[in-house]
Scaffold this motif. Structure first.
Motif, PDB file in Angstrom:
ATOM      1  N   THR A   1     -19.572  71.108  29.224  1.00 38.95           N
ATOM      2  CA  THR A   1     -20.557  70.641  30.205  1.00 38.95           C
ATOM      3  C   THR A   1     -21.177  69.300  29.816  1.00 38.95           C
ATOM      4  N   LEU A   2     -20.939  68.836  28.591  1.00 38.76           N
ATOM      5  CA  LEU A   2     -21.509  67.566  28.135  1.00 38.76           C
ATOM      6  C   LEU A   2     -20.537  66.399  28.309  1.00 38.76           C
ATOM      7  N   ALA A   3     -19.370  66.652  28.884  1.00 32.33           N
ATOM      8  CA  ALA A   3     -18.355  65.603  28.999  1.00 32.33           C
ATOM      9  C   ALA A   3     -18.877  64.385  29.760  1.00 32.33           C
ATOM     10  N   LEU A   4     -19.541  64.629  30.896  1.00 32.66           N
ATOM     11  CA  LEU A   4     -20.062  63.511  31.676  1.00 32.66           C
ATOM     12  C   LEU A   4     -21.115  62.744  30.892  1.00 32.66           C
ATOM     13  N   GLY A   5     -21.956  63.471  30.180  1.00 32.39           N
ATOM     14  CA  GLY A   5     -22.974  62.816  29.359  1.00 32.39           C
ATOM     15  C   GLY A   5     -22.363  61.912  28.314  1.00 32.39           C
ATOM     16  N   PHE A   6     -21.247  62.349  27.701  1.00 30.10           N
ATOM     17  CA  PHE A   6     -20.578  61.508  26.704  1.00 30.10           C
ATOM     18  C   PHE A   6     -19.993  60.260  27.346  1.00 30.10           C
ATOM     19  N   LEU A   7     -19.445  60.397  28.530  1.00 31.90           N
ATOM     20  CA  LEU A   7     -18.932  59.219  29.226  1.00 31.90           C
ATOM     21  C   LEU A   7     -20.057  58.233  29.514  1.00 31.90           C
ATOM     22  N   GLN A   8     -21.191  58.746  29.955  1.00 32.97           N
ATOM     23  CA  GLN A   8     -22.332  57.883  30.227  1.00 32.97           C
ATOM     24  C   GLN A   8     -22.866  57.259  28.953  1.00 32.97           C
ATOM     25  N   ALA A   9     -22.832  58.013  27.853  1.00 34.07           N
ATOM     26  CA  ALA A   9     -23.303  57.477  26.573  1.00 34.07           C
ATOM     27  C   ALA A   9     -22.400  56.348  26.102  1.00 34.07           C
ATOM     28  N   ALA A  10     -21.099  56.511  26.319  1.00 41.17           N
ATOM     29  CA  ALA A  10     -20.161  55.468  25.910  1.00 41.17           C
ATOM     30  C   ALA A  10     -20.317  54.209  26.746  1.00 41.17           C
ATOM     31  N   GLU A  11     -20.841  54.380  27.965  1.00 41.69           N
ATOM     32  CA  GLU A  11     -20.965  53.254  28.878  1.00 41.69           C
ATOM     33  C   GLU A  11     -22.392  52.735  28.976  1.00 41.69           C
ATOM     34  N   MET A  12     -23.230  53.023  27.984  1.00 41.53           N
ATOM     35  CA  MET A  12     -24.619  52.597  28.012  1.00 41.53           C
ATOM     36  C   MET A  12     -24.709  51.090  28.270  1.00 41.53           C
ATOM     37  N   PRO A  13     -25.377  50.669  29.352  1.00 41.52           N
ATOM     38  CA  PRO A  13     -25.282  49.285  29.806  1.00 41.52           C
ATOM     39  C   PRO A  13     -26.160  48.282  29.076  1.00 41.52           C
ATOM     40  N   LEU A  14     -27.138  48.754  28.312  1.00 38.07           N
ATOM     41  CA  LEU A  14     -28.115  47.838  27.726  1.00 38.07           C
ATOM     42  C   LEU A  14     -27.733  47.416  26.311  1.00 38.07           C
ATOM     43  N   THR A  15     -28.009  46.173  25.980  1.00 37.34           N
ATOM     44  CA  THR A  15     -27.793  45.682  24.623  1.00 37.34           C
ATOM     45  C   THR A  15     -28.929  46.162  23.724  1.00 37.34           C
ATOM     46  N   ARG A  16     -28.749  46.017  22.432  1.00 38.39           N
ATOM     47  CA  ARG A  16     -29.788  46.432  21.485  1.00 38.39           C
ATOM     48  C   ARG A  16     -31.086  45.665  21.722  1.00 38.39           C
ATOM     49  N   ARG A  17     -30.969  44.363  21.999  1.00 32.50           N
ATOM     50  CA  ARG A  17     -32.166  43.549  22.242  1.00 32.50           C
ATOM     51  C   ARG A  17     -32.873  43.982  23.525  1.00 32.50           C
ATOM     52  N   GLU A  18     -32.097  44.287  24.557  1.00 31.50           N
ATOM     53  CA  GLU A  18     -32.697  44.757  25.804  1.00 31.50           C
ATOM     54  C   GLU A  18     -33.417  46.086  25.598  1.00 31.50           C
ATOM     55  N   LEU A  19     -32.822  46.954  24.795  1.00 29.72           N
ATOM     56  CA  LEU A  19     -33.473  48.229  24.494  1.00 29.72           C
ATOM     57  C   LEU A  19     -34.775  48.017  23.734  1.00 29.72           C
ATOM     58  N   SER A  20     -34.785  47.051  22.808  1.00 26.50           N
ATOM     59  CA  SER A  20     -36.002  46.759  22.045  1.00 26.50           C
ATOM     60  C   SER A  20     -37.113  46.292  22.969  1.00 26.50           C
ATOM     61  N   VAL A  21     -36.772  45.385  23.884  1.00 22.73           N
ATOM     62  CA  VAL A  21     -37.754  44.887  24.846  1.00 22.73           C
ATOM     63  C   VAL A  21     -38.262  46.032  25.720  1.00 22.73           C
ATOM     64  N   LEU A  22     -37.346  46.853  26.207  1.00 16.35           N
ATOM     65  CA  LEU A  22     -37.720  47.948  27.092  1.00 16.35           C
ATOM     66  C   LEU A  22     -38.576  48.989  26.369  1.00 16.35           C
ATOM     67  N   SER A  23     -38.255  49.279  25.118  1.00 18.76           N
ATOM     68  CA  SER A  23     -39.023  50.259  24.348  1.00 18.76           C
ATOM     69  C   SER A  23     -40.465  49.804  24.166  1.00 18.76           C
ATOM     70  N   LEU A  24     -40.642  48.532  23.856  1.00 17.65           N
ATOM     71  CA  LEU A  24     -42.001  48.006  23.704  1.00 17.65           C
ATOM     72  C   LEU A  24     -42.736  48.008  25.034  1.00 17.65           C
ATOM     73  N   ALA A  25     -42.024  47.674  26.107  1.00 18.57           N
ATOM     74  CA  ALA A  25     -42.637  47.699  27.432  1.00 18.57           C
ATOM     75  C   ALA A  25     -43.054  49.124  27.799  1.00 18.57           C
ATOM     76  N   ALA A  26     -42.227  50.105  27.412  1.00 24.71           N
ATOM     77  CA  ALA A  26     -42.538  51.506  27.699  1.00 24.71           C
ATOM     78  C   ALA A  26     -43.790  51.964  26.960  1.00 24.71           C
ATOM     79  N   ASP A  27     -44.075  51.335  25.812  1.00 23.26           N
ATOM     80  CA  ASP A  27     -45.289  51.660  25.055  1.00 23.26           C
ATOM     81  C   ASP A  27     -46.516  50.942  25.604  1.00 23.26           C
ATOM     82  N   GLY A  28     -46.318  50.158  26.662  1.00 20.86           N
ATOM     83  CA  GLY A  28     -47.441  49.478  27.298  1.00 20.86           C
ATOM     84  C   GLY A  28     -47.701  48.067  26.822  1.00 20.86           C
TER      85      GLY A  28
END
Length: 204
Positions: free
Chosen positions: A131-158
């Motif tokens: 049942t996790l097969a689709l999740g693994f496909l989505q995980a492999a296709e994660m669209p954001l770069t590490r830098r984008e994730l860093s920016v988004l994480s800080l934005a999520a913290d306000g």
């Protein structure tokens, strides 16, 4: 008998998981609310860690491997890690894999799949819940770069744009460009919607 350590933050669910494993003939040697900083060795060392994937640090199994007993039964063989994952959280799946998990079971799976996974990991095999097969496909296709994730994480913290820029040593214009890219990639309407989508997928 297979020896297991359970790692699950919520006490009620942790207790239920322990009872479920014991009813399946598994010996639970310990249960913890969070991943141990110094995993036990020797008599109390499990064959398998069964852990909520949300509890796992990125390098969860590295200290376990380093702490493997130098001689005697089980020498050189580190405990296996079985991650319990929600199917619609591809970011959490990705982190669990990075943490060293060799088995993955959907948190909504029936008892027999959990027990099968524990037995297979104890034998040195891998296990991935169908049942996790689709999740693994989505995980492999994660669209954001590490830098984008860093920016988004800080934005999520306000954090405002100026603070994000100072923290990551970027210009405010560059931060805005990263946020615009994130919004476009995840198909969000705005910054708040992008944060909601990313948190729902487990990326932040």
């Amino acid at each position: 008998m297979i020896r297991v350590t359970v790692v699950y933050e919520a006490q009620l669910l942790r207790t239920a998981l322990v009872e479920l494993l014991r009813s399946g003939g598994v010996m639970v040697v310990s249960s913890l609310p969070r991943w141990p900083h110094d995993p036990a060795t020797g008599a109390s060392e499990p064959d398998v860690y069964v852990a909520d994937a949300e509890c796992l640090p990125p390098s969860a199994m590295r200290p376990v491997a380093a702490a493997a007993p130098p001689s005697g039964e089980g020498s050189g063989v580190r405990p296996a890690l079985l991650a319990l994952v929600a199917g619609q959280r591809p970011g959490v799946l990705r982190r669990a894999r990075a943490a060293g998990a060799s088995g993955f079971v959907d948190q909504n799976a029936p008892k027999h799949r959990l027990l099968e996974a524990v037995r297979r990991l104890a034998k040195g095999e891998r296990y991935i819940d169908d049942t996790l097969a689709l999740g693994f496909l989505q995980a492999a296709e994660m669209p954001l770069t590490r830098r984008e994730l860093s920016v988004l994480s800080l934005a999520a913290d306000g954090a405002p744009v100026a603070e994000i820029a100072a923290t990551l040593f970027l210009t405010k214009g560059t931060v805005r460009n990263y946020m615009a890219s994130v919004i476009r990639k995840v198909g969000a309407r705005n910054r708040v919607d992008a944060i909601r989508i990313a948190q729902g997928a487990g990326w932040t």
